[in-house]
Design an enzyme around this catalytic site. Sequence first.
Site, PDB file in Angstrom:
ATOM      1  CB  CYS A  44      -0.948   0.003   1.188  1.00 37.51           C
ATOM      2  SG  CYS A  44      -1.992   1.475   1.263  1.00 37.51           S
ATOM      3  CB  CYS A  49      -3.756   2.181  -2.027  1.00 40.13           C
ATOM      4  SG  CYS A  49      -3.099   1.496  -0.513  1.00 40.13           S
ATOM      5  CE  LYS A  52      -5.019   3.808  -6.249  1.00 42.17           C
ATOM      6  NZ  LYS A  52      -5.402   2.402  -6.271  1.00 42.17           N
ATOM      7  CE1 TYR A 179      -6.882  -2.103  -6.590  1.00 43.13           C
ATOM      8  CE2 TYR A 179      -7.896  -4.265  -6.774  1.00 43.13           C
ATOM      9  CZ  TYR A 179      -6.906  -3.452  -6.272  1.00 43.13           C
ATOM     10  OH  TYR A 179      -5.934  -3.971  -5.455  1.00 43.13           O
ATOM     11  CG  HIS A 439     -29.124  22.956  -2.242  1.00 49.22           C
ATOM     12  ND1 HIS A 439     -29.197  22.095  -3.316  1.00 49.22           N
ATOM     13  CD2 HIS A 439     -29.367  24.197  -2.728  1.00 49.22           C
ATOM     14  CE1 HIS A 439     -29.484  22.786  -4.410  1.00 49.22           C
ATOM     15  NE2 HIS A 439     -29.590  24.066  -4.077  1.00 49.22           N
ATOM     16  CD  GLU A 444     -28.546  18.846  -2.815  1.00 49.91           C
ATOM     17  OE1 GLU A 444     -29.595  19.168  -2.210  1.00 49.91           O
ATOM     18  OE2 GLU A 444     -27.855  19.649  -3.478  1.00 49.91           O
TER      19      GLU A 444
END
Length: 450
Positions: A44, A49, A52, A179, A439, A444
């Site tokens: 990782c 990750c 990346k 992925y 908002h 939302e």
Amino acid sequence: MADTYDYDLFTIGAGSGGVRASRVASAHGAKVAVAEEYRVGGTCVIRGCVPKKMLVYGAHFAEDLEDAQNFGWTIEGKRFDWVKLRDNVQTDIDRLEGLYGETLANHDVEIYRERAQITGDHEITLASGKVVTAKYILVATGARPTLLDFPGAEHAITSNEAFHLDALPKRVMIAGGGYIANEFAGIFNEFGSKVCLVNRGDQLLRGYDESLRDRLLQISLMKGINFHFNTTFKQITKNDDGSFHVELNGADDMDVDLVMFATGRSPNTQGLGLETIGLELGDKGEIKVDQYSQTNVDYVYAVGDVTDRVQLTPVAIREGQAFSDSVFGDGEPRAVDHSCIPSAVFSHPPIAAVGMTEGEARNKIGNIRVYQSDFRSMKNVVAGRNERSLYKMIVNAATDQIVGIHMIGAEAPEIMQAAAIAVKAGLTKADFDATTAIHPTMAEELVLFK
């Protein structure tokens, strides 16, 4: 604790799971050592990750700089310097590796920066020849990229090497549909490479909701990424100019500058001496463990990708924590709940998901309600970008409980982290309906489903 043995715990592998387990065990009072043959931090931090995601950030600027024009910005002389980004990423990886090492040292964990293998009962031999013993052994050696086998396959790279390229290739062929393949396809495409993804199957991202998979394919095609499904490799040969000629089964031959394998990851169990003590492995070479990460050898445990349960860093960390708390803590066995784990694909745009897909819910529950919002974000409207986001909520019709949320769109993983808590807690659609929207936001939409 260590009376009969040199150590109470010897951990093989200093990745996310191994580091967490080692430092927690030491905090409980155990005498701990860890061996790491490459770099502290594991997949990782060093080659997965973390770097990346840094490339993903860099790639996003390609569209952001373009979109900025409709927001009134004039940016002249823009250009991309791959070497600068590559080196800056590696500099930060060096920093993180140092921090991981400091964490172990601060918890009095002894670090052996060399390969280790099990050579006998409770016995570990290091590459230097040093032999040590431990009451418990934890295997946390992670996984490695799976390689394809066909003539010329040695010309391809994996994600490991992608972080160290001398220059950006103009034409990239990526093998795979998961992925890693889709993330790097998006990265290279945004950096200006011509990208082709070759997949032996007929779909992307197996395990994710079909609607999101279809949407990512549509957007990727719109961005200029090409796809060849039901296609396999026949041969790769190197051209005189340094490029590669790729012969395919199911598609026309192609000349590219880089071929990258992103066809899954295989558990790192070779050469560890596991057979010496009769440790049981699965069909893929993974270490078989029970719910408490214990193997068939009572003093040997395994966590993380090497067990091939759920190959995600946060899962490895939880497994490492649970192991040390169970063995060295108050004696109360602790198991990790591997159900309802949220996940993300850092594609362009990203995908995030938790719980059951629509198909899984129909098969398992039967009577469900599906809520969906298909919209173009305010930012994309002003920018003149036609890309649309898609959010889905899967609800058990009998109980109103939310059993799955699936999203594709900007910042979907950031939004999902909070939404996943609600799904894990078993909240209902009514609970979301009763929550006032913030908002204007994309998030939302989750409380406005009708």
